[in-house]
Design a protein around this motif. Structure first.
Motif, short mmCIF file in Angstrom:
data_model
loop_
_atom_site.label_atom_id
_atom_site.label_comp_id
_atom_site.label_asym_id
_atom_site.label_seq_id
_atom_site.Cartn_x
_atom_site.Cartn_y
_atom_site.Cartn_z
N GLY A 119 25.30 136.14 -2.59
CA GLY A 119 24.49 135.09 -3.19
C GLY A 119 23.16 135.65 -3.68
N SER A 120 23.23 136.86 -4.26
CA SER A 120 22.02 137.54 -4.71
C SER A 120 22.19 138.03 -6.15
CB SER A 120 21.72 138.73 -3.79
OG SER A 120 22.75 139.69 -3.88
N SER A 121 21.10 138.56 -6.67
CA SER A 121 21.10 139.07 -8.05
C SER A 121 21.02 140.59 -8.08
CB SER A 121 19.94 138.47 -8.83
OG SER A 121 20.11 137.08 -8.94
N ASP A 122 21.73 141.24 -7.19
CA ASP A 122 21.75 142.70 -7.17
C ASP A 122 23.19 143.23 -7.22
OD1 ASP A 122 22.53 141.94 -4.64
OD2 ASP A 122 21.16 143.30 -3.58
N GLY A 123 24.02 142.55 -8.00
CA GLY A 123 25.43 142.94 -8.14
C GLY A 123 25.61 144.12 -9.07
N ASN A 124 26.85 144.37 -9.45
CA ASN A 124 27.21 145.54 -10.25
C ASN A 124 26.65 145.54 -11.66
OD1 ASN A 124 28.72 146.79 -8.20
ND2 ASN A 124 30.46 145.51 -8.66
N GLY A 125 26.44 144.38 -12.23
CA GLY A 125 25.90 144.32 -13.58
C GLY A 125 26.95 144.50 -14.66
N PRO A 126 26.49 144.74 -15.88
CA PRO A 126 27.40 144.81 -17.04
C PRO A 126 28.51 145.85 -16.93
CG PRO A 126 25.15 144.58 -17.77
CD PRO A 126 25.09 144.80 -16.28
N LYS A 127 28.30 146.94 -16.21
CA LYS A 127 29.36 147.95 -16.08
C LYS A 127 30.61 147.37 -15.42
CE LYS A 127 27.66 149.73 -11.73
NZ LYS A 127 26.76 150.63 -11.11
N TYR A 128 30.44 146.31 -14.64
CA TYR A 128 31.57 145.65 -13.98
C TYR A 128 32.53 145.05 -15.01
CZ TYR A 128 34.13 142.38 -10.99
OH TYR A 128 35.11 141.67 -10.35
#
Length: 149
Positions: A119-128
């Motif tokens: 539930g945060s904003s530190d995921g994999n990002g666009p590379k995902y």
């Protein structure tokens, strides 16, 4: 990645069990069983990680909590539909539409680095997206060839 492992692992297991029971490989049946199990698995995330799933949608979308629960229920219904001979084709068509409909949420989540489990904003990002978009195409093809075709 986990849904893919569930899908492939269940497919292999289903295929072997069906071969043992029927003495034949029932590829489409194993495909429907494994997709159903994967959908039940991913549906559970809609309830276990609902806060993070809500973050996967833009702020302008109303009723996020309802939509997260509703899409989880749709996944369960789709999985059940794949397992019933009388509904497998219609369930397959509906699931293809569903997979297309939820793709924008996955793209949004990647662009905003949402980690739905935390539930945060530190995921994999666009590379995902290099993994997620082909995975979504695989899900669509999987349903098409195991239930609709």
């Amino acid at each position: 990645m986990k849904p893919l492992l569930v899908l492939l692992g269940t497919f292999i297991l289903s295929l072997l069990i069906i071969k043992f029971i029927r003495n034949e490989y029932a590829w489409a049946l194993a495909g429907r069983i494994s997709m159903a199990v994967m959908l039940f698995f991913t549906a559970s995330a809609h309830f276990a990680f609902s806060k993070g799933m809500e973050m996967m949608m833009p702020a302008a979308i109303p009723y996020k909590k309802f939509l997260v629960a509703f899409t989880g229920i749709l996944e369960i219904a789709g999985g059940i539909g794949l397992l019933l001979v009388s509904t497998q084709k219609m369930a397959g068509i509906c699931l293809i539409i569903f997979f297309l409909a939820v793709l924008p949420a996955n793209i949004y989540a990647s662009l905003h680095q949402v980690d739905y489990q935390k539930g945060s904003s530190d995921g994999n990002g666009p590379k995902y997206l290099w993994f997620r978009i082909p995975l979504q195409v695989l899900f669509i093809a999987w349903v098409y060839f195991s239930a609709v075709y």
